[in-house]
Design a protein around this motif. Structure first.
Motif, PDB file in Angstrom:
ATOM      1  N   UNK A   1      10.786  -5.824  58.705  1.00 51.09           N
ATOM      2  CA  UNK A   1      10.595  -7.157  59.274  1.00 51.09           C
ATOM      3  C   UNK A   1      10.625  -8.242  58.198  1.00 51.09           C
ATOM      4  N   UNK A   2      10.012  -7.942  57.051  1.00 51.10           N
ATOM      5  CA  UNK A   2      10.015  -8.900  55.940  1.00 51.10           C
ATOM      6  C   UNK A   2      11.442  -9.144  55.454  1.00 51.10           C
ATOM      7  N   UNK A   3      12.216  -8.092  55.429  1.00 50.12           N
ATOM      8  CA  UNK A   3      13.607  -8.159  54.980  1.00 50.12           C
ATOM      9  C   UNK A   3      14.428  -9.057  55.909  1.00 50.12           C
ATOM     10  N   UNK A   4      14.293  -8.822  57.220  1.00 50.05           N
ATOM     11  CA  UNK A   4      15.060  -9.618  58.184  1.00 50.05           C
ATOM     12  C   UNK A   4      14.523 -11.040  58.298  1.00 50.05           C
ATOM     13  N   UNK A   5      13.212 -11.199  58.085  1.00 48.82           N
ATOM     14  CA  UNK A   5      12.589 -12.522  58.146  1.00 48.82           C
ATOM     15  C   UNK A   5      13.235 -13.494  57.161  1.00 48.82           C
ATOM     16  N   UNK A   6      13.674 -12.956  56.023  1.00 48.91           N
ATOM     17  CA  UNK A   6      14.273 -13.785  54.976  1.00 48.91           C
ATOM     18  C   UNK A   6      15.790 -13.872  55.098  1.00 48.91           C
TER      19      UNK A   6
END
Length: 365
Positions: free
Chosen positions: A274-279
């Motif tokens: 999620x952190x990866x896609x959030x950015x």
């Protein structure tokens, strides 16, 4: 591409426990506030099953996944923007990260002290939000003071910047974070330069007990209702459970443990993804006998820009890229078979890289 996420929250909400699960670094985790004084930093791999597929097909000497840097930032308290509880130091640490993982305590346990004496994730979130907003307001006030005279003298560029700054100030004064400010994307660049904390994308992690991991609880429902208009991501996990999972070295044991809980994968794996896609990030691969490797790029990057992530010379001297769709690589089983099937694409400077592309760059220096 270095990527850094900061874990924030009030003291004793489970930040350091979560950090330990993510990084396997042993941050001190104790039942009292301000246990974490210096930010702990851990580098973690981004889970991606496609790397396993490529490893099986190519049989390289080594496999290198893409990574995220996680920073465990000490617990904020009321008055942090004024320096309370080492607030200035902590807020400076948050300013350096790309995204924020905001941990909220959503479990009741009399044995774990709460800094305010009662469990209320809504109130906890509002305390953190206010501190970060006040710090951003302080930053904006300084910049507005510096540019106001130029703006009023008729300088067009300064007028534009002044207008953006004052809009942002009013947004903060109304109790809102900058990430929810509705202004033209072309104007947001003026705020980006200020590295405002509340402009950073955020994931709210509801830290629950074992019985609430699947269906949540009343605390989680209250958080969801609170952030409904924020366009933010919410993830429910149990930091204590994740800690137990992290201690299991055997894959089958982990699998059985997860199945017993009704989970398909560890919550920390979801959090990393999620952190990866959030950015707004994605992955492309290079695959050869020496190594199979994942590379992180921003969505929308062209082939030369993606090549530049490997080395700046690759971008400067870019000639063309050989591109194989990941699905084609798996279907045909090897690069040579893909070529024989006519599925290898030769792309130029305008090609926009897709997530999962397997690429080889041709360049001269």
């Amino acid at each position: 591409m270095a990527l850094k996420c900061g874990i924030v929250g009030l003291p004793n909400v489970g930040k350091s426990t979560l950090f330990n699960c993510l990084s396997n670094a042993k941050a001190q985790s104790a039942n009292f506030p301000f246990c974490t004084i210096e930010p702990n930093v851990g580098t973690i791999t981004v889970p991606d099953s496609r790397l396993n597929n490529l490893e099986q097909l190519v049989n390289p000497e080594k496999v290198i996944p893409t990574t995220i840097e996680i920073v465990d930032i000490a617990g904020l308290v009321k008055g942090a923007h004024k320096g309370e509880g080492l607030g200035n130091q902590f807020l400076a640490n948050i300013r350096e990260v790309d995204a924020i993982i905001h941990v909220l305590r959503c479990f009741d346990d009399d044995n774990v002290i709460h800094v305010d004496g009662n469990v209320n994730p809504v109130s906890d979130k509002e305390i953190i939000d206010l501190e970060l907003q006040l710090k951003d307001l302080e930053t904006l006030e300084k910049r507005i003071g510096a540019i106001e005279r130029k703006a009023k003298s008729g300088d067009k560029e300064s007028e534009k910047i002044y207008k953006v700054y004052t809009e942002a100030r009013e947004h903060l004064v109304s109790g809102n974070s900058i990430r929810s400010l509705d202004i033209d994307e072309g104007l947001f660049k003026f705020l980006d330069e200020l590295q405002l904390i509340t402009a950073k994308p955020v994931i709210y992690v509801c830290n629950v007990d074992e019985s609430s991991v699947i269906i949540g609880n009343e605390h989680v429902d209250n958080v969801k209702e609170l952030v409904a208009n924020e366009n933010a991501e919410i993830l429910v996990l149990g930091a204590g459970i994740e800690s137990d999972i992290a201690e299991l070295d055997d894959f089958e044991e982990r699998k059985m443990f997860l199945e017993d809980l009704g989970l398909k994968e560890p919550g920390v794996s979801k959090l990393i993804k999620n952190a990866y896609s959030l950015l707004n990030l994605q992955t492309y691969f290079t695959a050869g006998e020496k190594e199979v490797r994942a590379w992180t790029i921003k969505k929308g990057m062209t082939a030369p820009q993606a090549a530049g992530v490997i080395h700046t010379d690759f971008e400067k001297g870019f000639i063309k890229a050989e591109v194989i769709k990941f699905s084609d690589f798996v279907e045909y089983g090897s690069e040579s078979s893909v070529k024989e099937a006519g599925k290898l694409m030769i792309q130029g400077k305008e090609y926009v890289v897709n997530d999962g592309d397997v690429m080889h760059f041709r360049f001269n220096v």
